[in-house]
Scaffold this motif. Structure first.
Motif, PDB file in Angstrom:
ATOM      1  N   ILE A  58     -18.070  70.888 -29.851  1.00 50.21           N
ATOM      2  CA  ILE A  58     -18.233  70.809 -31.213  1.00 50.21           C
ATOM      3  C   ILE A  58     -19.106  71.933 -31.361  1.00 50.21           C
ATOM      4  N   THR A  59     -18.812  72.889 -32.526  1.00 44.32           N
ATOM      5  CA  THR A  59     -19.479  73.827 -32.910  1.00 44.32           C
ATOM      6  C   THR A  59     -20.450  73.493 -33.894  1.00 44.32           C
ATOM      7  N   VAL A  60     -21.727  73.865 -33.834  1.00 44.90           N
ATOM      8  CA  VAL A  60     -22.730  73.652 -34.907  1.00 44.90           C
ATOM      9  C   VAL A  60     -22.826  75.063 -35.477  1.00 44.90           C
ATOM     10  N   THR A  61     -22.533  75.307 -36.789  1.00 38.74           N
ATOM     11  CA  THR A  61     -22.507  76.633 -37.298  1.00 38.74           C
ATOM     12  C   THR A  61     -23.587  77.073 -38.327  1.00 38.74           C
ATOM     13  N   GLU A  62     -24.069  75.889 -38.692  1.00 37.69           N
ATOM     14  CA  GLU A  62     -25.421  75.970 -39.527  1.00 37.69           C
ATOM     15  C   GLU A  62     -26.301  74.701 -39.719  1.00 37.69           C
ATOM     16  N   VAL A  63     -27.659  74.827 -39.830  1.00 31.27           N
ATOM     17  CA  VAL A  63     -28.435  73.616 -40.276  1.00 31.27           C
ATOM     18  C   VAL A  63     -29.087  74.175 -41.420  1.00 31.27           C
ATOM     19  N   ARG A  64     -29.018  73.317 -42.357  1.00 31.49           N
ATOM     20  CA  ARG A  64     -29.731  73.549 -43.749  1.00 31.49           C
ATOM     21  C   ARG A  64     -30.743  72.269 -43.962  1.00 31.49           C
ATOM     22  N   ILE A  65     -31.867  73.027 -44.057  1.00 28.12           N
ATOM     23  CA  ILE A  65     -33.129  72.053 -43.982  1.00 28.12           C
ATOM     24  C   ILE A  65     -33.527  72.097 -45.458  1.00 28.12           C
ATOM     25  N   SER A  66     -33.925  70.701 -45.987  1.00 30.59           N
ATOM     26  CA  SER A  66     -34.681  70.557 -47.340  1.00 30.59           C
ATOM     27  C   SER A  66     -35.857  71.282 -47.636  1.00 30.59           C
ATOM     28  N   PRO A  67     -36.234  71.715 -48.883  1.00 28.87           N
ATOM     29  CA  PRO A  67     -37.413  72.339 -48.725  1.00 28.87           C
ATOM     30  C   PRO A  67     -38.633  71.379 -48.515  1.00 28.87           C
ATOM     31  N   ASP A  68     -38.696  70.059 -48.404  1.00 32.39           N
ATOM     32  CA  ASP A  68     -39.701  69.247 -47.875  1.00 32.39           C
ATOM     33  C   ASP A  68     -39.630  69.104 -46.518  1.00 32.39           C
ATOM     34  N   ARG A  70     -37.862  67.430 -44.759  1.00 31.92           N
ATOM     35  CA  ARG A  70     -37.637  65.895 -44.237  1.00 31.92           C
ATOM     36  C   ARG A  70     -36.266  65.585 -43.971  1.00 31.92           C
ATOM     37  N   ASN A  71     -35.254  66.442 -44.386  1.00 27.93           N
ATOM     38  CA  ASN A  71     -33.859  66.086 -44.444  1.00 27.93           C
ATOM     39  C   ASN A  71     -33.071  67.276 -44.121  1.00 27.93           C
ATOM     40  N   ALA A  72     -32.094  67.304 -43.174  1.00 27.53           N
ATOM     41  CA  ALA A  72     -31.491  68.448 -42.616  1.00 27.53           C
ATOM     42  C   ALA A  72     -29.842  68.168 -42.495  1.00 27.53           C
ATOM     43  N   THR A  73     -28.983  69.257 -42.912  1.00 29.76           N
ATOM     44  CA  THR A  73     -27.593  68.643 -42.829  1.00 29.76           C
ATOM     45  C   THR A  73     -26.888  69.709 -42.025  1.00 29.76           C
ATOM     46  N   CYS A  94     -24.417  58.270 -34.438  1.00 29.47           N
ATOM     47  CA  CYS A  94     -25.385  58.924 -33.404  1.00 29.47           C
ATOM     48  C   CYS A  94     -26.567  59.544 -34.002  1.00 29.47           C
ATOM     49  N   ALA A  95     -26.624  59.784 -35.204  1.00 27.91           N
ATOM     50  CA  ALA A  95     -27.593  60.501 -36.171  1.00 27.91           C
ATOM     51  C   ALA A  95     -28.835  60.099 -35.606  1.00 27.91           C
ATOM     52  N   PRO A  96     -29.257  58.760 -35.732  1.00 32.03           N
ATOM     53  CA  PRO A  96     -30.807  58.530 -35.412  1.00 32.03           C
ATOM     54  C   PRO A  96     -30.950  58.730 -33.937  1.00 32.03           C
ATOM     55  N   PHE A  97     -30.037  58.529 -33.181  1.00 36.11           N
ATOM     56  CA  PHE A  97     -30.438  58.957 -31.404  1.00 36.11           C
ATOM     57  C   PHE A  97     -30.401  60.434 -31.423  1.00 36.11           C
ATOM     58  N   LEU A  98     -29.633  61.055 -32.043  1.00 36.26           N
ATOM     59  CA  LEU A  98     -29.923  62.536 -32.021  1.00 36.26           C
ATOM     60  C   LEU A  98     -31.065  63.127 -32.529  1.00 36.26           C
ATOM     61  N   LYS A  99     -31.674  62.407 -33.619  1.00 37.46           N
ATOM     62  CA  LYS A  99     -32.879  62.603 -34.325  1.00 37.46           C
ATOM     63  C   LYS A  99     -33.843  62.642 -33.175  1.00 37.46           C
ATOM     64  N   GLY A 100     -33.859  61.635 -32.269  1.00 42.54           N
ATOM     65  CA  GLY A 100     -34.828  61.273 -31.350  1.00 42.54           C
ATOM     66  C   GLY A 100     -34.752  62.495 -30.348  1.00 42.54           C
ATOM     67  N   PRO A 112     -36.541  66.078 -39.142  1.00 48.28           N
ATOM     68  CA  PRO A 112     -35.773  65.587 -40.256  1.00 48.28           C
ATOM     69  C   PRO A 112     -34.729  64.635 -39.817  1.00 48.28           C
ATOM     70  N   ASN A 113     -34.363  63.879 -40.922  1.00 48.41           N
ATOM     71  CA  ASN A 113     -33.152  62.896 -40.750  1.00 48.41           C
ATOM     72  C   ASN A 113     -31.809  63.977 -40.852  1.00 48.41           C
ATOM     73  N   LEU A 114     -30.945  63.510 -39.867  1.00 47.89           N
ATOM     74  CA  LEU A 114     -29.920  64.644 -39.884  1.00 47.89           C
ATOM     75  C   LEU A 114     -28.866  63.742 -40.589  1.00 47.89           C
ATOM     76  N   ASP A 115     -27.990  64.720 -41.182  1.00 46.38           N
ATOM     77  CA  ASP A 115     -26.933  64.534 -41.810  1.00 46.38           C
ATOM     78  C   ASP A 115     -25.867  65.345 -41.332  1.00 46.38           C
ATOM     79  N   PHE A 116     -24.493  65.186 -41.318  1.00 45.62           N
ATOM     80  CA  PHE A 116     -23.401  66.107 -40.764  1.00 45.62           C
ATOM     81  C   PHE A 116     -22.351  66.207 -41.832  1.00 45.62           C
TER      82      PHE A 116
END
Length: 157
Positions: A58-68, A70-73, A94-100, A112-116
């Protein structure tokens, strides 16, 4: 509200203001890049135990994070786009596990909470490349080269 009672956060030049009109902050970019590296490392090492993600690159090309912060895509793409929908569903499970796991890798006050989401930039790049190759577009992009070729066709020794 009179000008004297106007709050500082509403001022257009205040960085944290709601009307600042600025793009992504340097901090957001830096944290997003740190999260991208850590998430790539976790997925490469097989940190997630989901059977759907076991033998997939899996290629992770970018992670965008909210201004606060708290959340990341995370924008991801499986190798060659194979089983993209299933891979995305597995990552969301797996997002909660990956967050840990990310909390252990990246020292932040709050992870931050993860969204994909699937990254569509590869498809857009292919579409643009196909447009640029078309003869009518190439003619508009490089008219001087075509004029030189037209002049050179009549000159023979």
């Amino acid at each position: 509200m009179s000008p004297m009672t106007k709050k500082r956060r509403d001022h257009p030049l205040f960085p944290g203001g709601t009307k600042s009109g600025r793009g992504t902050s340097q901090r957001q970019l830096r944290i997003g890049e740190e999260l991208r590296h850590a998430l790539s490392k976790i997925l490469r090492e097989g940190g997630c135990r989901d059977p759907m993600l076991e033998n997939i690159s899996i290629t992770v090309t970018e992670v965008r994070i909210s201004p606060d912060l708290r959340n990341a895509t995370a924008f991801v793409m499986p190798l060659a786009g194979a089983n993209a929908a299933d891979t995305l569903a597995a990552l969301k499970r797996c997002a909660p596990f990956l967050k840990g796991l990310l909390a252990r890798e990246v020292p932040l006050r709050n992870t931050p909470n993860l969204d994909f989401a699937l990254d569509t930039s590869f498809e857009q790049a292919e579409r643009i490349a196909a447009l640029l190759i078309r003869p009518d577009v190439a003619r508009d992009l490089h008219p001087d080269i075509l004029q030189m070729e037209d002049k050179g066709d009549g000159d023979e020794y």
